[in-house]
Design a protein around this motif. Structure first.
Motif, PDB file in Angstrom:
ATOM      1  N   HIS A  67       0.828  -1.199   0.000  1.00 50.55           N
ATOM      2  CA  HIS A  67       0.000   0.000   0.000  1.00 50.55           C
ATOM      3  C   HIS A  67       0.867   1.256   0.000  1.00 50.55           C
ATOM      4  O   HIS A  67       0.480   2.295  -0.545  1.00 50.55           O
ATOM      5  CB  HIS A  67      -0.909  -0.018   1.224  1.00 50.55           C
ATOM      6  CG  HIS A  67      -2.044   0.933   1.086  1.00 50.55           C
ATOM      7  ND1 HIS A  67      -3.041   0.744   0.171  1.00 50.55           N
ATOM      8  CD2 HIS A  67      -2.302   2.113   1.691  1.00 50.55           C
ATOM      9  CE1 HIS A  67      -3.890   1.755   0.236  1.00 50.55           C
ATOM     10  NE2 HIS A  67      -3.459   2.601   1.145  1.00 50.55           N
ATOM     11  N   TYR A  68       2.039   1.136   0.575  1.00 48.13           N
ATOM     12  CA  TYR A  68       2.942   2.289   0.639  1.00 48.13           C
ATOM     13  C   TYR A  68       3.451   2.694  -0.749  1.00 48.13           C
ATOM     14  O   TYR A  68       3.956   3.792  -0.931  1.00 48.13           O
ATOM     15  CB  TYR A  68       4.123   1.989   1.564  1.00 48.13           C
ATOM     16  CG  TYR A  68       3.698   1.914   3.018  1.00 48.13           C
ATOM     17  CD1 TYR A  68       3.334   3.066   3.696  1.00 48.13           C
ATOM     18  CD2 TYR A  68       3.637   0.701   3.686  1.00 48.13           C
ATOM     19  CE1 TYR A  68       2.924   3.020   5.018  1.00 48.13           C
ATOM     20  CE2 TYR A  68       3.227   0.636   5.010  1.00 48.13           C
ATOM     21  CZ  TYR A  68       2.868   1.803   5.665  1.00 48.13           C
ATOM     22  OH  TYR A  68       2.450   1.757   6.965  1.00 48.13           O
ATOM     23  N   LEU A  69       3.336   1.809  -1.707  1.00 44.83           N
ATOM     24  CA  LEU A  69       3.783   2.155  -3.066  1.00 44.83           C
ATOM     25  C   LEU A  69       2.612   2.635  -3.923  1.00 44.83           C
ATOM     26  O   LEU A  69       2.592   2.443  -5.140  1.00 44.83           O
ATOM     27  CB  LEU A  69       4.489   0.952  -3.711  1.00 44.83           C
ATOM     28  CG  LEU A  69       5.859   0.625  -3.102  1.00 44.83           C
ATOM     29  CD1 LEU A  69       6.525  -0.539  -3.833  1.00 44.83           C
ATOM     30  CD2 LEU A  69       6.795   1.837  -3.099  1.00 44.83           C
ATOM     31  N   SER A  70       1.647   3.306  -3.280  1.00 44.46           N
ATOM     32  CA  SER A  70       0.456   3.723  -4.018  1.00 44.46           C
ATOM     33  C   SER A  70       0.784   4.734  -5.114  1.00 44.46           C
ATOM     34  O   SER A  70       0.061   4.849  -6.088  1.00 44.46           O
ATOM     35  CB  SER A  70      -0.586   4.300  -3.064  1.00 44.46           C
ATOM     36  OG  SER A  70      -0.030   5.408  -2.401  1.00 44.46           O
ATOM     37  N   LYS A  71       1.880   5.467  -4.968  1.00 42.88           N
ATOM     38  CA  LYS A  71       2.213   6.446  -6.003  1.00 42.88           C
ATOM     39  C   LYS A  71       3.384   6.004  -6.871  1.00 42.88           C
ATOM     40  O   LYS A  71       3.890   6.779  -7.694  1.00 42.88           O
ATOM     41  CB  LYS A  71       2.523   7.796  -5.352  1.00 42.88           C
ATOM     42  CG  LYS A  71       1.309   8.390  -4.665  1.00 42.88           C
ATOM     43  CD  LYS A  71       1.514   9.817  -4.252  1.00 42.88           C
ATOM     44  CE  LYS A  71       0.184  10.378  -3.746  1.00 42.88           C
ATOM     45  NZ  LYS A  71       0.376  11.559  -2.908  1.00 42.88           N
ATOM     46  N   PHE A  72       3.813   4.782  -6.662  1.00 39.58           N
ATOM     47  CA  PHE A  72       5.011   4.297  -7.357  1.00 39.58           C
ATOM     48  C   PHE A  72       4.814   4.271  -8.873  1.00 39.58           C
ATOM     49  O   PHE A  72       5.653   4.727  -9.639  1.00 39.58           O
ATOM     50  CB  PHE A  72       5.333   2.891  -6.831  1.00 39.58           C
ATOM     51  CG  PHE A  72       6.650   2.341  -7.308  1.00 39.58           C
ATOM     52  CD1 PHE A  72       7.834   2.819  -6.797  1.00 39.58           C
ATOM     53  CD2 PHE A  72       6.690   1.330  -8.259  1.00 39.58           C
ATOM     54  CE1 PHE A  72       9.053   2.301  -7.222  1.00 39.58           C
ATOM     55  CE2 PHE A  72       7.899   0.811  -8.687  1.00 39.58           C
ATOM     56  CZ  PHE A  72       9.083   1.295  -8.165  1.00 39.58           C
ATOM     57  N   THR A  73       3.680   3.748  -9.313  1.00 38.23           N
ATOM     58  CA  THR A  73       3.463   3.629 -10.755  1.00 38.23           C
ATOM     59  C   THR A  73       3.261   5.006 -11.390  1.00 38.23           C
ATOM     60  O   THR A  73       3.737   5.256 -12.500  1.00 38.23           O
ATOM     61  CB  THR A  73       2.291   2.682 -11.055  1.00 38.23           C
ATOM     62  OG1 THR A  73       2.517   1.472 -10.328  1.00 38.23           O
ATOM     63  CG2 THR A  73       2.212   2.346 -12.527  1.00 38.23           C
ATOM     64  N   ALA A  74       2.596   5.911 -10.668  1.00 36.60           N
ATOM     65  CA  ALA A  74       2.438   7.278 -11.198  1.00 36.60           C
ATOM     66  C   ALA A  74       3.816   7.909 -11.391  1.00 36.60           C
ATOM     67  O   ALA A  74       4.075   8.599 -12.386  1.00 36.60           O
ATOM     68  CB  ALA A  74       1.597   8.111 -10.252  1.00 36.60           C
ATOM     69  N   TYR A  75       4.694   7.657 -10.439  1.00 35.87           N
ATOM     70  CA  TYR A  75       6.065   8.169 -10.561  1.00 35.87           C
ATOM     71  C   TYR A  75       6.747   7.561 -11.790  1.00 35.87           C
ATOM     72  O   TYR A  75       7.374   8.253 -12.592  1.00 35.87           O
ATOM     73  CB  TYR A  75       6.851   7.828  -9.286  1.00 35.87           C
ATOM     74  CG  TYR A  75       8.312   8.122  -9.401  1.00 35.87           C
ATOM     75  CD1 TYR A  75       8.796   9.418  -9.254  1.00 35.87           C
ATOM     76  CD2 TYR A  75       9.223   7.112  -9.694  1.00 35.87           C
ATOM     77  CE1 TYR A  75      10.149   9.696  -9.394  1.00 35.87           C
ATOM     78  CE2 TYR A  75      10.568   7.380  -9.831  1.00 35.87           C
ATOM     79  CZ  TYR A  75      11.024   8.678  -9.679  1.00 35.87           C
ATOM     80  OH  TYR A  75      12.363   8.952  -9.820  1.00 35.87           O
ATOM     81  N   LEU A  76       6.577   6.250 -11.946  1.00 33.23           N
ATOM     82  CA  LEU A  76       7.217   5.583 -13.093  1.00 33.23           C
ATOM     83  C   LEU A  76       6.642   6.047 -14.422  1.00 33.23           C
ATOM     84  O   LEU A  76       7.322   5.998 -15.444  1.00 33.23           O
ATOM     85  CB  LEU A  76       7.040   4.061 -12.997  1.00 33.23           C
ATOM     86  CG  LEU A  76       7.825   3.329 -11.930  1.00 33.23           C
ATOM     87  CD1 LEU A  76       7.669   1.830 -12.125  1.00 33.23           C
ATOM     88  CD2 LEU A  76       9.296   3.703 -11.935  1.00 33.23           C
ATOM     89  N   GLN A  77       5.382   6.469 -14.398  1.00 34.96           N
ATOM     90  CA  GLN A  77       4.795   6.951 -15.651  1.00 34.96           C
ATOM     91  C   GLN A  77       5.615   8.115 -16.202  1.00 34.96           C
ATOM     92  O   GLN A  77       5.920   8.171 -17.375  1.00 34.96           O
ATOM     93  CB  GLN A  77       3.343   7.390 -15.437  1.00 34.96           C
ATOM     94  CG  GLN A  77       2.410   6.205 -15.326  1.00 34.96           C
ATOM     95  CD  GLN A  77       0.983   6.613 -15.078  1.00 34.96           C
ATOM     96  OE1 GLN A  77       0.724   7.604 -14.403  1.00 34.96           O
ATOM     97  NE2 GLN A  77       0.055   5.854 -15.611  1.00 34.96           N
TER      98      GLN A  77
ATOM     99  N   THR B 166      -4.009  -5.525  -3.577  1.00 34.72           N
ATOM    100  CA  THR B 166      -4.875  -6.370  -4.362  1.00 34.72           C
ATOM    101  C   THR B 166      -6.011  -5.585  -5.030  1.00 34.72           C
ATOM    102  O   THR B 166      -6.849  -6.196  -5.713  1.00 34.72           O
ATOM    103  CB  THR B 166      -5.523  -7.452  -3.460  1.00 34.72           C
ATOM    104  OG1 THR B 166      -6.255  -6.794  -2.398  1.00 34.72           O
ATOM    105  CG2 THR B 166      -4.507  -8.352  -2.812  1.00 34.72           C
ATOM    106  N   ASN B 167      -6.003  -4.278  -4.891  1.00 35.11           N
ATOM    107  CA  ASN B 167      -7.122  -3.491  -5.426  1.00 35.11           C
ATOM    108  C   ASN B 167      -7.333  -3.722  -6.920  1.00 35.11           C
ATOM    109  O   ASN B 167      -8.456  -3.865  -7.381  1.00 35.11           O
ATOM    110  CB  ASN B 167      -6.889  -1.997  -5.177  1.00 35.11           C
ATOM    111  CG  ASN B 167      -6.817  -1.680  -3.700  1.00 35.11           C
ATOM    112  OD1 ASN B 167      -6.771  -2.592  -2.889  1.00 35.11           O
ATOM    113  ND2 ASN B 167      -6.809  -0.417  -3.360  1.00 35.11           N
ATOM    114  N   GLY B 168      -6.230  -3.757  -7.660  1.00 35.38           N
ATOM    115  CA  GLY B 168      -6.323  -3.955  -9.104  1.00 35.38           C
ATOM    116  C   GLY B 168      -6.978  -5.276  -9.465  1.00 35.38           C
ATOM    117  O   GLY B 168      -7.641  -5.396 -10.509  1.00 35.38           O
ATOM    118  N   GLN B 169      -6.803  -6.269  -8.600  1.00 37.33           N
ATOM    119  CA  GLN B 169      -7.387  -7.592  -8.871  1.00 37.33           C
ATOM    120  C   GLN B 169      -8.910  -7.515  -9.011  1.00 37.33           C
ATOM    121  O   GLN B 169      -9.504  -8.319  -9.703  1.00 37.33           O
ATOM    122  CB  GLN B 169      -7.043  -8.567  -7.733  1.00 37.33           C
ATOM    123  CG  GLN B 169      -5.582  -8.952  -7.697  1.00 37.33           C
ATOM    124  CD  GLN B 169      -5.210  -9.783  -6.488  1.00 37.33           C
ATOM    125  OE1 GLN B 169      -4.076  -9.745  -6.056  1.00 37.33           O
ATOM    126  NE2 GLN B 169      -6.153 -10.539  -5.935  1.00 37.33           N
TER     127      GLN B 169
END
Ligand code: F6P
Length: 550
Positions: free
Chosen positions: A344-354, A386-389
């Motif tokens: 959950h702590y990586l909630s902004k990780f993918t936005a950063y990678l974008q 697991t939210n995306g699941q």
């Protein structure tokens, strides 16, 4: 390798060889690859620092990997990498060096740009940041009315926001919980409003983060924040010095804004915005986690820098991840890449990678300005499991698209969870492992039938599998591990840009919209210049004015 002398990528024999190999591979299923090699699950793995990478569930064989490495050699990935680390101006369209790796170099390292060693300057700024952070954290730095700072608001956008905002979330467990941190980026006034409406101005520090200090969103929000602060405190300009600091390369503009350059933390034009959160741009993070933890994070980055620079191709993790992306884009027509952190702590990780990936490799001309006729950067997307699941995984499992995905998980939950919540971690991780298993191996029609499913439902309940994933597993999400992860992706993006022969370090594609917005604003506010717009935009602007009662 000189870009100008390069054969076009898709005319290279190494590219052709990969194309042929792809044909031979055909519909080979991961089930077959695993059956043929019982050791695959441990053989196709790498270790980098604290990261364990399992790429056994990728649609590759030893031959694929060999051919991909040959492509990397033929396209000069290692030469360009060495040029980057050396400080050569590999960002050719902006004539700049690309030296984010110098931001985490140890004190004694020597990295030269135009004959000058930049490392002492990097450490001088880190030291200044550390001293300032400690003054905030200890309460020694006081605001205009003499009260200590309790709230830190970072105002910036793109690389001047996403990095610190992402890392603050990622490292929440290491942050000072008695201080409030907010990140404002959007020029939509709602963003600043929500960030400050419940704060006491007397206890609030604004960090204005902008490499150029000309970005309209940031300067607009910073101006509004200054107005709010001075109104709340019923103070004059003299209050600014105690409540505003700047992170920038542009001292002149910082001064123009009214921030004392003594309160400016500098960085340099050889740090790209999207590669900058380990520079002065990370000040809010450093205040949150403290200088020591920040240093650990930098060491994590540096560890992967050294790995990327020195590990042989067979063991080089960023090289591998980069080449896998090239493989799927070119030979499977994959359009996107999912990054799915099970934290959950990586909630902004993918936005950063974008931003890291798409602003770097969203290009369609090569380094010489010729159109490319091969795929470049993918659409990067994803949210924490697991939210995306329970949202979009359906499409990954049974849709028509091939979506390579990275799954990132941690063996241990962070330290300060209550015991009951710690127990939930096994369930989280069971999902983590289950998903890559399901994606790889699927469920055959016969397996579905064996469960007694009615024949007409069999196709609906079948999972074809063969969806490629990389699993990245680490012990715990620490500052060092976060640094390792980010550096891994930075260099992955680098590898892909090098193979595709594009400049991964400019971002001309963001300019047009900025220029047009400047022209459209007077149309909206004063009704001036509408006749110069196309009929669609003019009508929309008209409608907007009507709705606003203008
Ligand atoms: O518009 C894109 C961009 O230039 C990014 O590359 C950068 O991270 C962001 O804007 C913010 O720029 P600055 O730090 O100069 O305000």
């Amino acid at each position: 390798m000189n870009a100008a002398s390069r054969t076009r990528l898709n005319r290279m024999p190494e590219w052709t060889a990969l194309g042929k190999h792809r044909e031979q591979l055909g519909q080979t299923h991961l089930r077959e690859l695993f059956a043929a090699d019982p050791a695959r699950g441990t053989a196709y793995t790498l270790r980098v620092g604290d990261l364990y990478l399992d790429y056994s569930k990728q649609l590759v064989t030893d031959e694929t990997l060999r051919l991909l490495r040959e492509l990397a050699a033929a396209t000069g990935v290692a030469e360009l990498r060495d040029a980057m680390f050396r400080g050569d101006k590999i960002n050719t369209t902006e004539n700049r060096a690309v030296l984010h790796t110098a931001l985490r170099a140890p004190r004694e390292a020597v990295v030269e740009v135009d004959g000058e060693n930049v490392v002492p300057g990097v450490h001088a700024v880190l030291d200044k940041m550390a001293a300032f952070s400690e003054r905030i954290r200890s309460g020694e730095w006081t605001g205009h009315t003499g009260r200590p700072i309790k709230n830190v608001v970072n105002i910036g956008i793109g690389g001047s926001d996403l990095g610190p905002a992402m890392a603050y979330e990622a490292l929440r467990a290491y942050t000072r919980r008695d201080l409030t941190f907010r990140f404002v980026s959007n020029v939509d006034g709602a963003d600043l409003h929500e960030a400050i409406h419940d704060l006491d101005a007397a206890e609030t520090l604004f960090i204005i983060a902008s490499k150029t200090f000309t970005t309209i969103e940031t300067i607009t929000n910073a101006t509004s924040a200054r107005d709010w602060l001075l109104t709340e405190l019923r103070a004059g300009q003299e209050a600014v010095a105690k409540h505003f600091v700047a992170l920038s390369t542009n001292a002149g503009k910082v001064e123009d804004f009214g921030i004392d350059t003594a309160n400016m933390f500098e960085f340099w034009d050889w740090v790209g915005g999207r590669y900058s959160y380990d520079s002065a741009i990370g000040l809010s993070l450093m205040i949150a986690i403290g200088p020591e933890r920040f240093r650990e994070m930098l060491d994590g980055f540096h560890l992967v820098d050294e790995h990327f620079r020195t590990a042989p191709p067979e063991e080089n993790a960023p090289l591998l991840l980069g080449l896998l992306g090239v493989w799927y884009g070119a030979f499977f027509d994959a359009q996107s890449h999912a990054v799915l952190p099970y934290s959950h702590y990586l909630s902004k990780f993918t936005a950063y990678l974008q931003q890291l990936d798409m602003e770097s490799n969203g290009k369609s001309v090569d380094r010489d300005g010729n159109p490319v006729d091969w795929q470049t950067g993918p659409v990067v997307w994803g949210t924490p499991g697991t939210n995306g699941q329970h949202a979009y995984y359906q499409l990954i499992h049974q849709g028509t698209k091939l979506i390579p995905a990275d799954f990132i998980g941690f063996a241990k939950p962070v330290d300060d969870l209550r015991p009951g919540l710690v127990a939930q971690h096994d369930l989280l991780m069971a999902n983590f492992f289950a998903q890559t298993q399901a994606l790889a191996f699927g469920k055959t029609p016969d397996e579905v039938r064996a469960e007694g499913v009615a024949e007409e439902l069999v196709p609906h309940k079948t999972f074809r599998g063969n969806h490629p994933t990389t699993t990245i597993l680490a012990d715990e999400l620490t500052p060092a591990v976060l640094g390792q992860l980010i550096a891994l992706y930075e260099h992955k993006v680098f590898v892909q840009g090098a193979v595709w022969n594009i400049d991964s370090f400019d971002q001309w594609g963001v300019e047009l919209g900025k220029v047009l917005a400047k022209k459209i604003e007077p149309v909206l506010t004063r009704g001036e210049g509408g006749d110069q717009l196309d009929s669609s935009t003019a009508a929309l602007a008209d409608r907007y004015r009507t709705l606003r009662g203008r």
